[in-house]
Each structure stands twice: as structure tokens, then as C-alpha cells.
Design a protein around this motif. Sequence first.
Motif, PDB file in Angstrom:
ATOM      1  N   GLU A   1       0.820  -1.213   0.000  1.00  9.34           N
ATOM      2  CA  GLU A   1       0.000   0.000   0.000  1.00  9.34           C
ATOM      3  C   GLU A   1       0.858   1.269   0.000  1.00  9.34           C
ATOM      4  O   GLU A   1       0.480   2.288  -0.592  1.00  9.34           O
TER       5      GLU A   1
ATOM      6  N   HIS B   1       1.057   3.924  -3.066  1.00  9.89           N
ATOM      7  CA  HIS B   1       0.838   5.345  -2.794  1.00  9.89           C
ATOM      8  C   HIS B   1       1.978   6.194  -3.353  1.00  9.89           C
ATOM      9  O   HIS B   1       1.747   7.241  -3.981  1.00  9.89           O
TER      10      HIS B   1
ATOM     11  N   LYS C   1       1.611   9.088  -6.333  1.00  7.67           N
ATOM     12  CA  LYS C   1       2.021  10.493  -6.238  1.00  7.67           C
ATOM     13  C   LYS C   1       2.664  10.975  -7.530  1.00  7.67           C
ATOM     14  O   LYS C   1       2.673  12.174  -7.814  1.00  7.67           O
TER      15      LYS C   1
ATOM     16  N   PRO D   1      -5.706   6.944   0.210  1.00  8.36           N
ATOM     17  CA  PRO D   1      -4.369   6.532   0.660  1.00  8.36           C
ATOM     18  C   PRO D   1      -4.325   6.166   2.141  1.00  8.36           C
ATOM     19  O   PRO D   1      -3.534   6.715   2.911  1.00  8.36           O
TER      20      PRO D   1
ATOM     21  N   TYR E   1      -3.477   3.335   4.847  1.00  8.63           N
ATOM     22  CA  TYR E   1      -2.657   2.128   4.942  1.00  8.63           C
ATOM     23  C   TYR E   1      -3.375   1.092   5.803  1.00  8.63           C
ATOM     24  O   TYR E   1      -3.011   0.813   6.946  1.00  8.63           O
TER      25      TYR E   1
END
Length: 327
Positions: A35, A39, A43, A61, A63
Motif C-alpha cells: 500500500e 501510494h 504520487k 491513501p 494504509y
Amino acid sequence: MCPYLDNLSFGPEIENPEDVLMNNSWFLTNQFLLEVIFHNRMKRYECLTNDSSIASAVFVPFYVGLDMSLYLWGFNITERDSASLALVKWLSEKPEWKRMWGRDHFLVAGRIAWDFRRQSDNESDWGSKLRFLPESKNMSMLSIESSSWNNDYAIPYPTCFHPSKDSEIFQWQDRMRRQKRRYLFSFAGAPRPEYQNSIRGKIIDQCLASKNQCKLLDCNYGATNCDNPVNDLGEWKINLNETLLRIPEDRISALREEVIKLIPRVVYAGSRSRSETLEDSFDLAVKGILERIKSVRGMIREGKDSSIGFADGDDYKYTFPPYGDGI
């Protein structure tokens, strides 16, 4: 866990004194950091927008797997569910949520989907109930192992190979084509002696009995990257050695080539320029979830109820063709 957050969460670079691996492409990657890896890649996604009103999808986003890892053992269900309840409350109060009531939202989990599908409030039951919360049912989740529900999707585990250029993938594929195969088949796993009907145990027995035909990677002895599936109980009547020996050499070569072709699709690439042409696991996962949301949006435009079937259970997701001559 902290050392594995280096290099955009790919982990420390693997030392390569004997040039066995390609330089700058191999890392000690922790599978539970998917995760964070996802993420970090998101970005840098070229289609990100700060204007949610024009977004095709909303990435959450959170976790979820790392949070769950803190509370899986020795904590009550209130503690295990706390962050999940706070998350869906916060999301459902946002204006973006009301556009499709969350059906354009998705999140990524670095743990198996079953860790978030506790089916009762018994303290002894495993995991959290995140995916059974009403708001969460409206979202899609990508995880390292799926479930039989329609809004859970499996994406590849992170490997230790994170190529930064297409040429590194091509080089590795060529190396795999030239690799001498000393064994007919291999198996990675650990026995489960407490389960007499464990398919895994029967495969291990056959592997050991085949002598030089099979290579066993025994996960009981320090292998850190073994995946031991939970649900491997059932009837097993196949002799792997005899079945695989019946496959013609040209068929074996063709099957091996198909596996080699999959390499770009099952790795999470490092930082790449936009001129690169291959799609990796991240690219395909995002493309797939966008298609899913597009179809839901189409149903809404046609006046259909998009909730029908969206989060239903579907055992046919795990229906496979018969083994044997169909290989």
C-alpha cells in the motif's frame, strides 16, 4: 519495518558482489508494504488532479494493512475496528463521496482481503470488519490476495525486482529464456500436518518422492518470501510427476514463454520516464479499476441501480477448469 521504507518503500538495495542480479533493480522488499509502494507511485501518476469534480476515480491513501497489523494479535474487536470506522465516517462526510456514494473510491491493502472481512463480533474471530461496513461495501479494494466478493480484486505481491527501464526487463526476460532448467517442477511452501486433507502436504510428498525431478523450497526453514495460502484443503488425485511428463517439449517451451511474457505485468517498476512502453502491475491495476468505475458510472447514466451485484459474494471467482489433460 522501518528499514524497508527506504527507496520509495522498495527497501534496501540488495548487495550484488558476484553480479548475479542486475545492478540497481533488486531490493529487499517487504510484501506488506504494497500500500505504501502503491501510494508512492500514485504520487507520480501523470493523470492526478487536485480537482475532484473532474476525477474519474478517488484513491484513498489509507494504509489499511499496516493499521491492521498493529491489532491482529492480542487486541479486542473495538480496537481492531477503530480506524476503519473512523475512515468510513470521514469519507462519507466528504462532498466527493456523494457523487457516486463511494463507488468511485478505491483503496489498496498490503494484506489478504480476508483480514478485513471478519464475519461476526466474536472476540476470537480474525481481523477487522472493514469490508462489511456499509460505506466500505461501496468501495473497491485491491489487495495481494482477493476474496470471493465482487468489490475485492487481487493484484500482484511486490517482488524484489523493481526495474527502472524497459531494457532491464528485456534483459531479465532474455536471461530467463537462457536459464537451464534442472527440475521438472518446483514447489515453495511449508507442510500443514494438522490438516490431513491439505493439498499442499500432498504436493510436498510428491515433490520429495520424485527425487531429482522436483525442487522443494521448504518455507519452514528461514525462507522469508514464501506464500502459504490459507485455503488449500480439498481432494487431490493428481500425480504431478506423471502429469507433467506427458506434456510435449514444444508445449513446455510455449508455456514457459507465456510466463516470461508476464514478467513486466507482475512487477512494480521503479521510477521511469514517460517514454517507457511496458505496463507494470501499477499501470494495469489503475487501468482495471478505472474500467470498473467507468462501467458503474455508465449504469448510473442509464438509470440502473449500480448497487446491484457491486459488493455481492461470488464463489465463481474461484472456479477453475479441471486439471489433467487440459494443461
